[in-house]
Scaffold this active site. Structure first.
Site, PDB file in Angstrom:
ATOM      1  N   ARG A 163      -2.942   2.416 -16.009  1.00  0.00           N
ATOM      2  CA  ARG A 163      -2.673   3.217 -17.207  1.00  0.00           C
ATOM      3  C   ARG A 163      -1.227   3.710 -17.255  1.00  0.00           C
ATOM      4  NH1 ARG A 163      -7.663   5.937 -19.032  1.00  0.00           N
ATOM      5  NH2 ARG A 163      -6.407   7.738 -19.568  1.00  0.00           N
ATOM      6  N   GLU A 174       9.474 -13.843 -29.344  1.00  0.00           N
ATOM      7  CA  GLU A 174       9.380 -13.463 -27.928  1.00  0.00           C
ATOM      8  C   GLU A 174       8.052 -13.832 -27.294  1.00  0.00           C
ATOM      9  OE1 GLU A 174      10.289  -9.308 -27.211  1.00  0.00           O
ATOM     10  OE2 GLU A 174       8.979  -8.631 -28.803  1.00  0.00           O
TER      11      GLU A 174
HETATM   12  C1  G6P Z   1      13.346  -5.293 -23.494  1.00  0.00           C
HETATM   13  C2  G6P Z   1      11.924  -5.423 -24.050  1.00  0.00           C
HETATM   14  C3  G6P Z   1      11.898  -5.075 -25.532  1.00  0.00           C
HETATM   15  C4  G6P Z   1      12.498  -3.705 -25.754  1.00  0.00           C
HETATM   16  C5  G6P Z   1      13.903  -3.591 -25.174  1.00  0.00           C
HETATM   17  C6  G6P Z   1      14.418  -2.171 -25.193  1.00  0.00           C
HETATM   18  O1  G6P Z   1      14.142  -6.296 -24.004  1.00  0.00           O
HETATM   19  O2  G6P Z   1      11.441  -6.732 -23.849  1.00  0.00           O
HETATM   20  O3  G6P Z   1      10.555  -5.097 -26.004  1.00  0.00           O
HETATM   21  O4  G6P Z   1      12.512  -3.429 -27.131  1.00  0.00           O
HETATM   22  O5  G6P Z   1      13.920  -4.013 -23.813  1.00  0.00           O
HETATM   23  O6  G6P Z   1      13.643  -1.410 -24.301  1.00  0.00           O
HETATM   24  P1  G6P Z   1      13.564   0.154 -24.339  1.00  0.00           P
HETATM   25  O7  G6P Z   1      12.700   0.524 -23.169  1.00  0.00           O
HETATM   26  O8  G6P Z   1      14.970   0.679 -24.210  1.00  0.00           O
HETATM   27  O9  G6P Z   1      12.956   0.550 -25.650  1.00  0.00           O
END
Ligand code: G6P
Length: 613
Positions: free
Chosen positions: A27, A493
């Protein structure tokens, strides 16, 4: 999300509680703690980080290792950073009562002041400590037993809770109660296991009692009594758990991504809980109080983020300019620091990040701090680096996001930005009646999200007719332009289909050259001021034999004429539309990925938290 385990029986409680906590690790949590009620004393141990560290610590402690009654907890911080003091169990001043809690006590500030006035002293920053001290207040003169004190305390509480409480004066007893946070009691032979999640119970027994909201259970090794909070006895039926452990972690969903898509109604509700005040028609954001004056004087807002968080920032640009009337820019965190941005003391830089640990965002934040900006965080993970390195901020309270493709964090980032924009707008120029309209509409968003989720199977059918195509376009205008980008990102993605998101009007400046019968084009076309222009764009695609899928407002039958497929979302004010229009796109990406045989929870080459620049 926090997890609760409790045990009353004849066996050694410690091992059962630690194993239970391990079952709840999926969780997400940041600290763990245990309390064994043994020999007229409470023996407590708490640790930040993994349950295994707590386990190592308690192994050598004879008092903890020998007792047969106890409660334990994994904490996912909401109030106060993740440290040993804020970890559960919490105790009252006398040290005789210990409690573990899931949920949020909304009126904790008022209750805390009430208790301080009564002479109580607080050790932690948590809302939970207020609850145990309040029970202690009713218990301390010795005239009541534990359940009577709990019965008196709970009606004073506004918010949500699942709790398990024990007192050193009453060994072999746990009092458990719930309102809005799940609590299940496993019924074994001469033993009971209380938990927030069936995963911690299943290896002991499949016989369970599900507590309902506003119910209390008094559990001893020889029996169990249940009543309502108003003390009306209730007879509970014993039911059977039929899920395997893996199924329980996923709550019956096939993947974490789908689970999190389906949690969005509740997640957005939690983001707004205690913040959207419909009685007073105002927004209250405790995390911004210390900087509110400075924020109201700010000349420019710069939103920074990566990936999905950057898309949320793009919606934020519309929200802060439209509702807050403050000039706003959005920057990729990774670009911000390298282009020598014009940032000064009149600028507020808001970092948006689910994890609060994204390296590019942290670097951009350092740049903003060095240049003297006011820095704020919109972050999900409490106590994360972004949260610690900003002047103030607002947590999402979305619960842990495990699926790599961000979903519920996005909708909650939009909800929180809307609250901030409305708070600023109302203080600066917005009329009471305009504010009222937005707040009432905002309060209805969670239910509207849930109504869109019922379309999941239909969206799967639509996806199945499109997965053979390797290039897709997503087009939207205004508030829905960032949603088009997010829809394209979700699809690429997890399904590895090439997809591009664009402002719909830009299509004619180049991308229109790509359109033919092999190109699905997803249009964000809810009712708004540019609706007629979107219809013209749809016609342009149709004329070139593109396949049109539209996200439209319920009741818009007209649009069917122009589209191959229409997915409807409920009506709402335009600034709130992205919280609804993104949901079908998440489902479309999810189903397309599954139909193409992709692993949606572990997409290739991607990481949940990107901690390198
Ligand atoms: C990675 C993840 C994304 C996310 C991004 C920013 O690339 O795969 O899904 O939007 O990081 O992450 P954060 O934790 O800063 O929102």
């Amino acid at each position: 999300m926090c997890g609760i385990v409790g045990y009353v029986g004849k066996k050694n409680a410690c091992g059962i509680l630690i194993e239970g906590l391990k079952r709840l690790e999926y969780r997400g949590y940041d600290s763990a703690g245990i309390c064994i009620n043994h020999g007229g004393k409470l023996h407590i141990s708490k640790h930040t980080g993994r349950v295994m560290h707590l386990e190592e610590e308690v192994l050598g402690d004879e008092n903890i290792a020998t007792g047969t009654t106890g409660i334990a907890h994994t904490r996912w911080a909401t109030h106060g950073e993740p440290n040993q003091t804020n970890a559960h169990p919490h105790t009252d001043d006398s040290g005789r009562i210990a409690l573990v809690h899931n949920g949020v006590i909304e009126n904790y500030r008022t209750l805390r002041q009430f208790l301080i006035d009564k002479g109580h002293t607080f050790k932690s920053e948590t809302d939970t400590e207020v609850l145990v001290q309040l029970i202690g207040e009713f218990y301390r003169d010795g005239s009541r037993n534990l359940e009577q004190a709990v019965h008196l305390a709970l009606p004073e509480v506004t918010g949500t809770y699942g709790i398990a409480v024990t007192s050193s004066d009453e060994p072999d007893k746990i009092v458990a109660a719930r309102k809005g946070s799940p609590l299940i009691i496993g019924v074994g032979e001469d033993e009971y296991v209380v938990a927030s999640d069936a995963g911690a119970i299943i290896e002991h027994t499949a016989n369970v009692i599900y507590l309902k909201d506003n119910e209390i259970a008094v559990i001893t090794s020889t029996g169990l009594r249940t009543a309502t909070i108003d003390n009306v006895p209730v007879t509970k039926e014993i039911q059977q758990i039929e899920w395997s452990l893996d199924e329980i972690a996923l709550g019956g969903f096939e993947h974490f991504m789908l689970k999190e898509i389906f949690e969005q109604g509740e997640a957005v509700r939690n983001s707004m809980r205690g913040r959207l005040d419909l009685r007073e028609m105002r927004v209250q954001l405790g995390g911004l109080e210390s900087v509110l004056r400075e924020l109201l004087r700010t000349r420019k807002i710069v939103l920074i983020g990566c990936g999905t968080a950057w898309h949320a920032g793009l919606v934020g640009e519309y929200l802060f300019e439209d509702l807050g009337r403050i000039p706003t820019e959005v920057e990729y965190s990774s670009e911000f620091r390298y282009r020598n941005p014009i940032v000064d003391e009149g600028t507020t830089v808001i970092a948006i990040s689910q994890s609060g640990e994204t390296a590019d965002t942290l670097a951009a934040l350092r740049e903003a701090t060095d240049k003297g900006a006011l820095t704020l965080g919109i972050v999900n993970v409490v106590g994360s680096t972004v949260a610690r390195n900003t002047d103030a901020g607002v947590y999402l309270h979305a619960g842990p996001e495990i699926g790599v493709a961000s979903t519920k964090a996005f909708t909650c980032q939009l909800a929180v930005q809307t609250l901030i924009a409305l708070l600023l707008g109302r203080r600066r120029f917005m009329s009471q009646s305009t504010m009222q309209g937005y707040l009432e509409a905002l309060a209805e968003i969670p239910e509207k999200i849930e109504s869109i989720l019922t379309e999941s199977e239909r969206i799967k059918d639509i996806a199945s007719g499109l997965i053979e195509f390797d290039n897709w376009l997503f087009l939207g205008r205004g508030y829905n332009y960032p949603v088009a980008l997010e829809g394209a990102l979700k699809l690429k993605e997890i399904s590895y289909i090439h997809a591009e998101g664009l402002p719909a009007a830009e299509m004619k400046h180049g991308p229109i050259a790509l359109i033919n019968e092999n190109m699905p084009v997803v249009f964000l076309a809810p009712r708004c001021s540019t609706y007629a222009k979107i219809i013209s764009n749809i016609e342009e695609v149709r004329a070139r034999k593109g396949r049109v899928i539209a996200i439209a407002t319920q009741g818009d039958e007209e649009i069917r004429k122009y589209c191959d497929q229409v997915i409807y979302v409920p009506d709402c004010p335009v600034p709130l539309q992205p919280m609804l229009t993104v949901v079908p796109l998440q489902l479309l990406a999810y189903h397309a990925a599954l139909l193409r045989g992709c692993n949606v929870d572990k997409p290739r080459n991607l990481a949940k938290s990107v901690t390198v620049e």
